[in-house]
Motif scaffolding. Structure first.
Motif, mmCIF file in Angstrom:
data_model
loop_
_atom_site.group_PDB
_atom_site.id
_atom_site.type_symbol
_atom_site.label_atom_id
_atom_site.label_comp_id
_atom_site.label_asym_id
_atom_site.label_seq_id
_atom_site.Cartn_x
_atom_site.Cartn_y
_atom_site.Cartn_z
ATOM 1 N N LEU A 105 -1.633 11.939 -7.726
ATOM 2 C CA LEU A 105 -0.734 11.334 -6.597
ATOM 3 C C LEU A 105 0.530 12.480 -6.282
ATOM 4 N N SER A 106 1.027 13.136 -7.094
ATOM 5 C CA SER A 106 1.975 13.986 -6.873
ATOM 6 C C SER A 106 1.492 15.289 -6.060
ATOM 7 N N SER A 107 0.575 15.616 -6.316
ATOM 8 C CA SER A 107 -0.278 16.737 -5.390
ATOM 9 C C SER A 107 -0.824 16.235 -4.149
ATOM 10 N N MET A 108 -0.930 14.731 -3.831
ATOM 11 C CA MET A 108 -1.156 14.227 -2.703
ATOM 12 C C MET A 108 0.081 14.054 -1.825
ATOM 13 N N ALA A 109 1.135 13.898 -2.575
ATOM 14 C CA ALA A 109 2.612 13.499 -1.757
ATOM 15 C C ALA A 109 2.849 14.557 -0.899
ATOM 16 N N GLY A 110 3.362 14.240 0.392
ATOM 17 C CA GLY A 110 3.998 14.960 1.405
ATOM 18 C C GLY A 110 5.338 15.307 1.261
ATOM 19 N N ARG A 111 6.060 15.932 1.910
ATOM 20 C CA ARG A 111 7.291 16.286 1.980
ATOM 21 C C ARG A 111 8.455 15.163 1.728
ATOM 22 N N ASN A 112 7.876 13.935 2.156
ATOM 23 C CA ASN A 112 8.934 12.893 2.040
ATOM 24 C C ASN A 112 8.690 12.063 0.780
ATOM 25 N N ASP B 154 3.590 12.502 8.142
ATOM 26 C CA ASP B 154 2.634 12.924 7.158
ATOM 27 C C ASP B 154 1.253 12.277 7.373
ATOM 28 N N PRO B 155 0.241 13.140 7.797
ATOM 29 C CA PRO B 155 -1.093 12.546 7.835
ATOM 30 C C PRO B 155 -1.388 11.992 6.631
ATOM 31 N N PRO B 156 -2.571 11.110 6.964
ATOM 32 C CA PRO B 156 -3.046 10.420 5.803
ATOM 33 C C PRO B 156 -3.488 11.088 4.376
ATOM 34 N N ALA B 157 -3.417 10.795 3.195
ATOM 35 C CA ALA B 157 -3.736 11.376 2.214
ATOM 36 C C ALA B 157 -5.252 11.280 2.306
#
Length: 263
Positions: free
Chosen positions: A33-40, A112-115
């Protein structure tokens, strides 16, 4: 909408890593999850995506997500449609922003585009934008100017201390050891050095020990090789206080004025 790319690393806080209530699969899920999270600080992967990423069932993913949420390590925000109140998208906050209160932006102008568009495991991620590369380069340049910190704890490096040499009065110990090794027995020098440091004899006690040791090495039992202790045992048990049997043929005093033991 900016180009999406998978993060180069994930983050597991120490609180999550050392939580005994979280199974290894839950910690690995947090990492994904943390690797997928964007800058927000949020992402919105579907359970199917997470299940495929971790080779788990969707039911197990739901259980692990609920566990992480219950422990306060992630926060889930659900956006619903105004017409039917159905779930439109689920946002999962983790990483550096688990407690962020502002809702994610709505509409197609989301930064942020979709994960879901993250490349699957094993595929090479697209290069990050030039802006990110510049920021990384500046950060690296600053780090190169930071002097390294001295090591604290952990495994020691460098030359090891010689355990056969005591810290307390090593010169007098060397004379004692040479005398004891020559006239009695010479095993376990390290043990003798440790016992010497523990005893820390002053000059008066050393002279007393020297006179007693000279009498003992000349005694009948020691000459016959009976009851001779290791040097460490002699020091630890205060064996200089033993009263030896007199020798059969007493030796004359040594020349040079030294009547006993060692210098």
């Amino acid at each position: 909408m900016e180009e999406q790319y998978r993060s180069y690393w994930g983050v597991i806080p120490g609180e999550v890593m050392h939580d005994k209530e979280i199974p290894h699969a839950g910690k690995l899920l947090y990492l994904v999850l943390s690797s997928m999270a964007g800058r927000n600080g949020y992402c919105w992967p579907a359970n199917e995506t997470l299940a495929a990423e971790l080779d788990l069932s969707k039911r197990r993913v739901r259980e692990l997500l609920a566990m992480l949420q219950e422990r306060g390590y992630i926060r889930v925000h659900v956006r619903r449609t105004e017409e039917t109140n159905e779930v439109e998208r689920r946002y999962i906050y983790c990483g550096m922003f688990p407690d962020r209160e502002d809702p994610p932006p709505s509409g197609e102008d989301s930064p942020d585009p979709p994960a879901e568009n993250c490349p699957p495991s094993g595929e090479k991620s697209p290069d990050p934008p030039a802006k990110s590369r510049t920021a990384f380069k500046c950060m690296k340049s600053k780090e190169e100017n930071i002097p390294p910190l001295p090591p604290t704890g952990g495994r020691r490096t460098g030359r090891k201390k010689d355990k056969s040499v005591p810290a307390w009065n090593p010169e007098r110990f060397e004379a004692f050891w040479e005398y004891y090794r020559t006239h009695a027995r010479g095993e376990d020098r390290q043990g003798a050095a440790k016992a010497w440091d523990k005893l820390q004899p002053d000059d008066a006690l050393i002279n007393t020990m020297a006179r007693a040791l000279q009498a003992q090495v000349r005694s009948e039992s020691w000459r016959d090789g009976v009851g001779i202790p290791y040097a460490k045992t002699w020091l630890n048990n205060a064996r200089w206080k033993d009263t030896p049997k007199p020798p059969r043929d007493p030796e004359p005093p040594e020349e040079g004025g030294r009547q006993y033991g060692w210098h």
